[in-house]
Structures are given as C-alpha cells and as structure tokens.
Write an enzyme that holds these catalytic residues in place. Structure first.
Site, PDB file in Angstrom:
ATOM      1  N   LYS A  58       0.857  -1.201   0.000  1.00  0.00           N
ATOM      2  CA  LYS A  58       0.000   0.000   0.000  1.00  0.00           C
ATOM      3  C   LYS A  58       0.886   1.242   0.000  1.00  0.00           C
ATOM      4  CE  LYS A  58      -3.604   0.500   2.689  1.00  0.00           C
ATOM      5  NZ  LYS A  58      -4.295   0.569   4.001  1.00  0.00           N
TER       6      LYS A  58
HETATM    7  C1  E4P Z   1      -7.559   1.115   4.559  1.00  0.00           C
HETATM    8  O1  E4P Z   1      -6.919   0.764   3.637  1.00  0.00           O
HETATM    9  C2  E4P Z   1      -7.438   2.464   5.165  1.00  0.00           C
HETATM   10  O2  E4P Z   1      -6.148   2.595   5.647  1.00  0.00           O
HETATM   11  C3  E4P Z   1      -8.442   2.642   6.251  1.00  0.00           C
HETATM   12  O3  E4P Z   1      -9.640   2.038   5.867  1.00  0.00           O
HETATM   13  C4  E4P Z   1      -8.755   4.058   6.648  1.00  0.00           C
HETATM   14  O4  E4P Z   1      -9.952   4.016   7.392  1.00  0.00           O
HETATM   15  P1  E4P Z   1     -10.337   5.081   8.498  1.00  0.00           P
HETATM   16  O5  E4P Z   1     -10.724   6.343   7.787  1.00  0.00           O
HETATM   17  O6  E4P Z   1     -11.511   4.460   9.213  1.00  0.00           O
HETATM   18  O7  E4P Z   1      -9.156   5.245   9.381  1.00  0.00           O
END
Ligand code: E4P
Length: 229
Positions: free
Chosen positions: A86
């Site tokens: 990622k």
């Molecule tokens: C996933 O890939 C993201 O890092 C994550 O869903 C962010 O979510 P949040 O806005 O609930 O922290």
C-alpha cells in the site's frame, strides 16, 4: 467483489476468517501501532491466520520514492504469501508505484480523495486504488460519488486496476459503494458483522425454531427418533 478486513487484531481476524468469506487483510501504520506488537511478528501472525492465498496489504511509511521502493522490497522479502504494498497516492508514491510495477511487485494506491488521483495511480500501474469514503464525507465531499466516477474512468478505459474502497463508518456507505461499482471493500470488524445484522432476520429464525419445538418437541432436525409424532 472483494471483502477484506481492515484490522491487524489477531482475535478479530481469526473470528472473521472463520465465519465470513474473507479475501484478505488491509493494514496501515495507525492500525499496526494499535496492536502494540513487533511489526514483522504481527504480519507473520496475520499470515498464519489467513493462510498464504489471501492477500495481505502492507503500507509503506517513508516519503521519497526511492525509500518507499526499498521498504516495499523489504516487506516482500520478509512477509510470506501474497502481499500487496500500500502506497499513499502522493507524487513520490506514484513514482514508487511505477518502479515497483517494473519489478513485478503489486501495489495499492491508498489515501485516494479524488477520481483523478485514482486515475493517475491506475495508469502508473497500481493493482488497486483505495478511495477513503468516510474521510471524504468528513471533508464535506461525497465519497460515494468519488467511487462512482473513479469506476467510470477505470471501466470505460479498461484499466487493469480494481477499486478497493476503504474508510467506512456505517453499512449504508458500504451499500452505496457496492451499487456504484466498487470492486471490493475493506471494512473494520464491527462493520463486517453489521453487514448481516438485522432484527427481523433474528426474529424469523427464532420463530421457525419455536414453531418446530411446539409441534415436535425438539430444536434440531437431527435425532428424529426423539420426536413425539
Ligand atoms: C484502509 O486501507 C485504510 O487505511 C483505512 O480504511 C482508513 O480508514 P479510516 O478512515 O476508518 O481510518
């Protein structure tokens, strides 16, 4: 359509993998630090729970493309099984995605807030793009609309890139991205459980069981020799 767990909590992952048709696990630095464990040990623990065939998405931490690429190679070397790196969709992140594509390392462009960030990431070679639905909504934007428009761009121009939407605070947001073309969702454990939660479903199941018990005096289809009639 992918259903992915957005958590690094081993107990939650164990439970969800046992009950739900889960495709993988996404993490980010904030999710990792919550578990207060060694980074690589935690990733290996997650791998042991999900097996080698489900994708494990691991986020880089640094800002410069060269450093992001080194972190990506390190993660790929240390974590067994199918790993997707990622990478935030910054200008340095996009450069890193391009380089990693040439090395055959699969990436997800994360922290997507606009359809055009998603377009550039897909064109750079990301396998996944990840719009942050609830965080967009919190900025008075429209997370669902971003997913819808990004879907149109990727589908119309036949990009080999999937939208794995993230950042949800309720099931309605998940419903809306599903009907607007997302190829998958990554969800916190409580939201995954809420996908099935409905008081009428629970009430119906109890009613069927009660009807059966009143007539046959048993609460299972098994042991038919015990039934009264
Ligand atoms: C996933 O890939 C993201 O890092 C994550 O869903 C962010 O979510 P949040 O806005 O609930 O922290």
């Amino acid at each position: 359509m992918l259903l992915v767990i957005d958590s690094a909590n081993i107990e939650d992952i164990k439970e969800l993998v046992d009950y739900f048709p889960i495709d993988g696990v996404t993490t980010n630095p904030s999710i990792i630090v919550k578990e207060k464990k060694n980074f690589l040990h935690l990733l290996k623990e997650i791998r042991d729970v999900i097996g080698n065939d489900r994708e494990l998405y691991v986020q880089t931490l640094t800002f410069k493309a060269t450093e992001i690429v080194e972190e990506a190679k390190y993660i790929i070397e240390k974590v067994p099984g199918k790993v997707v790196i990622k990478i935030p969709a910054t200008i340095e992140g996009i450069k890193a995605i391009k380089i990693l594509k040439t090395l055959g390392i699969r990436t997800m462009a994360t922290t997507i807030y606009t359809p055009l960030q998603g377009y550039v990431a897909a064109k750079a070679g990301a396998s996944y793009v990840t719009p942050y639905v609830n965080r967009i909504d919190n900025l008075a934007g429209d997370g669902i609309q971003v997913v819808k428009e990004l879907t149109q761009i990727l589908d119309k121009h036949k990009f080999n890139c999937q939208i794995l939407a993230a950042s949800f605070k309720n099931v309605q947001q998940v419903h809306n991205v599903c009907v607007n073309g997302a190829h998958g969702v990554t969800l916190a454990p409580d939201i995954i459980k809420n996908l099935l939660s409905h008081p009428s479903t629970e009430a119906n199941v109890s009613m069927f069981n009660d009807d059966w018990y009143k007539e046959y005096g048993v609460k299972s289809l098994l042991n038919q020799n015990d039934v009264k009639i």
